[in-house]
Structures are given as C-alpha cells and as structure tokens.
Design an enzyme around this catalytic site. Structure first.
Site, PDB file in Angstrom:
ATOM      1  N   LYS A  35       1.281 -12.527 -13.581  1.00  0.00           N
ATOM      2  CA  LYS A  35       2.073 -11.897 -12.528  1.00  0.00           C
ATOM      3  C   LYS A  35       2.906 -12.955 -11.792  1.00  0.00           C
ATOM      4  CE  LYS A  35       0.220  -8.396  -9.880  1.00  0.00           C
ATOM      5  NZ  LYS A  35      -0.518  -7.853  -8.729  1.00  0.00           N
ATOM      6  N   THR A 118      -6.106  -2.931   4.319  1.00  0.00           N
ATOM      7  CA  THR A 118      -6.797  -1.941   5.149  1.00  0.00           C
ATOM      8  C   THR A 118      -8.295  -2.161   5.032  1.00  0.00           C
ATOM      9  OG1 THR A 118      -5.006  -0.392   4.814  1.00  0.00           O
ATOM     10  CG2 THR A 118      -7.088   0.528   5.574  1.00  0.00           C
ATOM     11  N   GLU A 146      -0.587  -2.538   7.996  1.00  0.00           N
ATOM     12  CA  GLU A 146       0.713  -2.073   7.490  1.00  0.00           C
ATOM     13  C   GLU A 146       0.744  -0.547   7.516  1.00  0.00           C
ATOM     14  OE1 GLU A 146       1.265  -0.531   4.315  1.00  0.00           O
ATOM     15  OE2 GLU A 146      -0.847  -0.479   3.760  1.00  0.00           O
ATOM     16  N   PHE A 147       1.942  -0.028   7.746  1.00  0.00           N
ATOM     17  CA  PHE A 147       2.120   1.424   7.756  1.00  0.00           C
ATOM     18  C   PHE A 147       3.230   1.816   6.784  1.00  0.00           C
ATOM     19  CE2 PHE A 147       0.625   0.068  11.941  1.00  0.00           C
ATOM     20  CZ  PHE A 147      -0.550   0.794  12.031  1.00  0.00           C
ATOM     21  N   GLU A 150       4.765   3.870   0.028  1.00  0.00           N
ATOM     22  CA  GLU A 150       5.389   3.464  -1.233  1.00  0.00           C
ATOM     23  C   GLU A 150       6.653   4.287  -1.462  1.00  0.00           C
ATOM     24  OE1 GLU A 150       2.583   3.295  -4.487  1.00  0.00           O
ATOM     25  OE2 GLU A 150       1.133   2.350  -3.160  1.00  0.00           O
ATOM     26  N   PHE A 244       5.015  15.547   7.273  1.00  0.00           N
ATOM     27  CA  PHE A 244       3.725  15.802   6.623  1.00  0.00           C
ATOM     28  C   PHE A 244       3.282  17.251   6.747  1.00  0.00           C
ATOM     29  CE2 PHE A 244       2.265  11.843   4.782  1.00  0.00           C
ATOM     30  CZ  PHE A 244       3.315  11.033   5.204  1.00  0.00           C
ATOM     31  N   CYS A 255      -3.643   4.817  -0.793  1.00  0.00           N
ATOM     32  CA  CYS A 255      -4.173   4.720   0.569  1.00  0.00           C
ATOM     33  C   CYS A 255      -5.003   5.927   0.992  1.00  0.00           C
ATOM     34  CB  CYS A 255      -3.027   4.544   1.563  1.00  0.00           C
ATOM     35  SG  CYS A 255      -2.378   2.882   1.570  1.00  0.00           S
ATOM     36  N   LYS A 258      -8.545   6.637  -0.636  1.00  0.00           N
ATOM     37  CA  LYS A 258      -9.457   5.507  -0.399  1.00  0.00           C
ATOM     38  C   LYS A 258      -9.773   5.362   1.092  1.00  0.00           C
ATOM     39  CE  LYS A 258      -7.199   1.310  -0.259  1.00  0.00           C
ATOM     40  NZ  LYS A 258      -7.471   0.562   0.944  1.00  0.00           N
TER      41      LYS A 258
HETATM   42  C1  UDX Z   1       0.628   6.344   3.149  1.00  0.00           C
HETATM   43  C2  UDX Z   1       1.083   6.237   4.604  1.00  0.00           C
HETATM   44  O1  UDX Z   1       2.224   7.081   4.794  1.00  0.00           O
HETATM   45  C3  UDX Z   1       1.416   4.810   4.967  1.00  0.00           C
HETATM   46  O2  UDX Z   1       1.720   4.718   6.348  1.00  0.00           O
HETATM   47  C4  UDX Z   1       0.216   3.918   4.661  1.00  0.00           C
HETATM   48  O3  UDX Z   1       0.498   2.584   4.946  1.00  0.00           O
HETATM   49  C5  UDX Z   1      -0.187   4.073   3.200  1.00  0.00           C
HETATM   50  O4  UDX Z   1      -0.447   5.444   2.919  1.00  0.00           O
HETATM   51  P1  UDX Z   1       1.811   6.452   0.762  1.00  0.00           P
HETATM   52  O5  UDX Z   1       0.457   6.750   0.228  1.00  0.00           O
HETATM   53  O6  UDX Z   1       2.619   5.424   0.070  1.00  0.00           O
HETATM   54  O7  UDX Z   1       1.728   5.996   2.304  1.00  0.00           O
HETATM   55  O8  UDX Z   1       2.692   7.791   0.714  1.00  0.00           O
HETATM   56  P2  UDX Z   1       2.976   9.035   1.665  1.00  0.00           P
HETATM   57  O9  UDX Z   1       4.418   9.288   1.637  1.00  0.00           O
HETATM   58  O10 UDX Z   1       2.337   8.897   2.976  1.00  0.00           O
HETATM   59  O11 UDX Z   1       2.289  10.219   0.847  1.00  0.00           O
HETATM   60  C6  UDX Z   1       0.889  10.259   0.601  1.00  0.00           C
HETATM   61  C7  UDX Z   1       0.538  11.495  -0.181  1.00  0.00           C
HETATM   62  O12 UDX Z   1       0.642  12.659   0.628  1.00  0.00           O
HETATM   63  C8  UDX Z   1       1.416  11.741  -1.412  1.00  0.00           C
HETATM   64  O13 UDX Z   1       0.602  12.119  -2.498  1.00  0.00           O
HETATM   65  C9  UDX Z   1       2.311  12.887  -0.982  1.00  0.00           C
HETATM   66  O14 UDX Z   1       2.717  13.673  -2.081  1.00  0.00           O
HETATM   67  C10 UDX Z   1       1.404  13.649  -0.043  1.00  0.00           C
HETATM   68  N1  UDX Z   1       2.131  14.430   0.960  1.00  0.00           N
HETATM   69  C11 UDX Z   1       2.839  13.813   1.933  1.00  0.00           C
HETATM   70  C12 UDX Z   1       2.081  15.818   0.922  1.00  0.00           C
HETATM   71  O15 UDX Z   1       1.431  16.415   0.046  1.00  0.00           O
HETATM   72  N2  UDX Z   1       2.739  16.521   1.871  1.00  0.00           N
HETATM   73  C13 UDX Z   1       3.457  15.938   2.861  1.00  0.00           C
HETATM   74  O16 UDX Z   1       4.020  16.668   3.701  1.00  0.00           O
HETATM   75  C14 UDX Z   1       3.511  14.543   2.888  1.00  0.00           C
END
Ligand code: UDX
Length: 425
Positions: A35, A118, A146-147, A150, A244, A255, A258
């Site tokens: 990597k 985390t 971190e927030f 992806e 959301f 995230c 887990k």
């Molecule tokens: C999340 C948090 O948003 C972020 O702040 C943290 O640091 C890491 O975890 P991530 O997992 O990358 O980020 O994606 P995110 O856009 O939050 O979506 C998470 C999951 O929720 C996805 O599978 C998405 O499809 C689902 N989701 C999200 C829904 O089903 N409905 C929604 O309205 C929003």
C-alpha cells in the site's frame, strides 16, 4: 506543522491529505508495504471522490512510510487512524491502537497523540495510563474524532460542521486546534471521554433516524401512505431537519454497524441495557431481508429465479463493501436457490461474492432476469435505458430498495415496480 498519521485507510488517507492541503508536512505510515509503495507511486488504493486530486496536489508535503521512527521524527502531532473492527463479542478491537501506542518511540520534544479512530469511551484514559507507564509524560493525548462520510470525506473534512477536541491538557488541545487553522468551523473543546462519546452518540443518532424512517416506511406500506412524501414533510420541521430520513433497505458501511455494536457493548459492560439502540440494530437487520419477501410475493418461490442486484457498495460514491446490505441480500437469495447476477460501477464484486455472477454493465446484469433489485442508489441507474432493459429481462419486477427510480416512468414501460414504504400497485 509536522503531522504524522498512522493508518492509510479511508480515514487516515483523507486526514493526511487534508492536513497537507492546509499546508502541513504530513507523513502517513502504514504497515502494509504494498500500500505504501502504491501511494509513493501516486496510486490511490481506495475510491474516494476528490482524494486522488488532493493527494496529487500536495505531493511535495506528503510522505509515505512503513517506518515508525521516520513517521514520528520531528512530528508535533501523531494521529492514530487505524481500524477498530468489532470483536466476536461486538466490542471494538483496539489491538491496532495498542500496537501504535506500544511502538511510539521516546521523543525529546513534546508531541500530541491524537485519536481519529473511533474508540469506546474510556480509551483515552487507558492510553494515558499506558503512556505514563512507559514514562512518556511528554506525549500529550487528545481525542479528535472524525465525522467524515465516505463518498464526501474530503469535503466533510475541509468543511466540517464542527471540530471536536477532547484533551487532558489545554495546551495539547491548542496544538490540535491550530492544526485546523484554515478550516471555518466551530471548535468544540471537551474532556476526553465526552469527545469519545460525541462520536458514538452522533453515529447512533443518525442510525436511529434511519431505522425510525424505515419503520415508518413499513407502516406506510401496510396503510397505503407514501414514506417519500411523509419524510419530505416531516423534514421541513426545523426541529427535525431533512437529513437521514431516506427509507430503504437499511444502513451498512464501516461505521454504523460497528459503532452501534461498540456502543451497545460499552453500555452493557457498564451495566446498562441501551434498549433504543438494540431496537435500531434489530430493525436494520430485518429491513435488509424485507426485499426477499417482496420478491417472493411477486415471483413465488425463488428457486431457479434470476435476480439482478444493482449496486453492491454500501452506498454510492464508494467502493467500500463493509457491511453492505448487498452481502446479506445475495446470501439470502443464493440460499433460496435463486441465480444472482450483480453489477456495481466501482466495488469489486468478484472479491466479495461467491456464486454470484458479476456483470460489466447494469444492462448485462438485467439480461434474462426475472426481477431487478436496486441495492445502492448509484446515479448511473437513473441513466439506464429501462426500455431496453424491459426487452432484455425475462420478467418485469423491479424492487427499488432505495426509492431511487421513477415509479411512474417504469410502470409506463410495463414494469411491476415496488419501492420501500410506497404504495404497492
Ligand atoms: C457515517 C457518518 O455519516 C459519518 O459521520 C461517520 O464518520 C462515519 O459513518 P458513512 O458510513 O460513510 O458515514 O455514510 P453515511 O452517508 O452516513 O451512510 C451510512 C449508511 O446509512 C449507508 O448505508 C446509507 O445508505 C444509510 N442511509 C443514510 C440510509 O439508509 N438513509 C439515510 O437517510 C441516510
């Protein structure tokens, strides 16, 4: 400033690249030699929009190494951005975090160890004890969670809603705060345990919203309401907000699954039964499986039926397959005896699925299918020539697990379309 980042995964690479963008000299250290070699050669091992560009733009301020000494030499802040996957019990596995703490060499000057991974509440306190036991009193410790999501991680890092810094010592918080000069965001300073909890609570709240709207969707289905219209109007209440509230087949990713388990276990280990979180997790598990019931109602027993899975990554904009709902869906379909063909524009399907045929294009995946399931809301799926798809499919069923496609347009083409939480015609 000089910063080192341990871990060149999704979080570490974005952290390193963004600090370089802010003008700092950054050394990213990873244990996987291949990597590090790839990164040195300018090859980015993950799909994250904007990351390639920001790494290339700041190449002269970025170094990659496997060597701990080289990473720490001269660094003022050392970030830990290693994985903390769940153990068998659901607790976070901190072995990679402890390895970094154990490997940290003695340094003559003061450095700040900053936690990006985390971790359960209490980890900072435990790391502090360990540093003290090792006589590393000149190593400070802060929690700087971190927030970043992806797919939008670079933007989330550079334009965050807030930067949270939990420290034992104000001077260490000052150092980490000054690293963020150039980022316009409120800096929230807390104690270490509270910063750790902010991360877990934020994620848990977001997951709660997803499971909440999914349950509303399920009730909508049973009563004839349309969750898309409901969510839009609910979200207009400024006390609630619109984020959301997209109903679908559940959350996945590196995230949420887990971190929800880790928070559940953290509570349980402290003697508390976090009932709401338990329900959020269970609703999400069941939600992924509802698609199977929908297919069975349309097609009867699935043995011998051909199902196209459209989208495999846990969400669009990433190649990340961790805890993707597609994994559960494909597994359930195969065990029901269905033939599964799948497509994703970036995720490496062949590496994650056995017994599933991987198609080059969405249309190829649809060829001869009895039903299509939209698993990930890739924008590309809206561009598919659905009239051509209708010709090439054996059946006409579409189960849209993300309410992503236009029901009326598809019904007009002769499809039997079913979303999540929407009227079933
Ligand atoms: C999340 C948090 O948003 C972020 O702040 C943290 O640091 C890491 O975890 P991530 O997992 O990358 O980020 O994606 P995110 O856009 O939050 O979506 C998470 C999951 O929720 C996805 O599978 C998405 O499809 C689902 N989701 C999200 C829904 O089903 N409905 C929604 O309205 C929003």
């Amino acid at each position: 400033m000089r910063v080192s980042v341990f871990g060149a995964g999704y979080v570490g690479l974005v952290t390193g690249a963004c600090f370089a963008e802010l003008g700092h000299d950054v050394v990213v250290r990873d244990v996987i030699e291949a990597k590090v070699d790839a990164l040195r050669a300018g090859v980015v091992p993950i799909h994250e929009p904007g990351l390639d560009e920001i790494l290339a733009r700041n190449a002269e301020r970025l170094t990659f190494t496997t060597d701990v000494g080289e990473a720490v030499a001269g660094a003022e802040v050392v970030y830990i951005a290693v994985g903390t996957p769940p153990t068998y019990s659901g607790d976070a596995d901190l072995s990679d975090v402890w390895t970094v703490v154990d490997e940290l060499p003695e340094v003559a000057h003061r450095i700040v160890l900053a936690m990006k991974s985390t971790v359960p509440v209490g980890t900072g306190r435990a790391v502090r004890h360990k540093l003290d036991d090792r006589g590393l009193q000149n190593v400070g410790y802060v929690s700087n969670p971190e927030f970043t999501a992806e797919g939008t991680a670079v933007r989330d890092f550079m334009q965050p809603d807030r930067v949270v810094i939990g420290a034992f010592d104000d001077a260490d918080a000052d150092v980490v705060a000054s690293l963020h000069d150039g980022i316009r965001a409120r800096i929230v300073r807390t104690d270490v345990a509270s910063a750790e909890m902010v991360k877990l609570a934020s994620n848990a709240f977001l997951m709660t919203r997803v499971s909440f709207i999914n349950e509303i969707a399920n009730v909508c289905e049973a009563t004839g309401a349309d969750v898309v219209a409901v969510a839009e109007a609910v979200g207009l209440d400024h006390r609630l907000g619109s984020h959301f509230l997209r109903a679908g087949i559940g959350y996945g990713g590196s995230c949420f699954p887990k971190d929800s388990l880790a928070l559940k276990q953290l509570a349980a280990n402290s003697g508390y039964n976090f009932q709401l979180l338990n329900a959020v997790i269970e609703v999400n598990e069941l939600q992924k499986r509802r698609v199977i019931g929908k297919l069975e109602r349309r097609l009867g027993p699935l043995r011998g039926k051909r199902i196209a899975l459209l989208g495999l990554a846990f969400k669009p904009g990433t190649d990340d397959m961790r805890e993707a709902p597609s994994l559960v869906l494909a597994g359930r379909l195969l065990s029901e005896g269905a033939d599964v063909k799948a497509w994703d524009p970036v995720a490496d399907g062949a590496a994650h699925f056995h017994g599933v045929e991987i198609a080059e294009t969405a249309l190829d995946a649809l060829d001869g299918a009895d039903a299509a399931v939209v698993v990930t809301e890739w924008p590309e799926l809206r561009e598919v020539d659905w009239a051509a798809a209708r010709e090439r499919m054996r059946g006409n069923v579409i189960v849209d697990g993300r309410n992503h496609l236009d029901p009326e347009a598809l019904r007009a083409l002769g499809f039997t379309y079913e979303g999540i939480g929407r009227p079933i015609l």
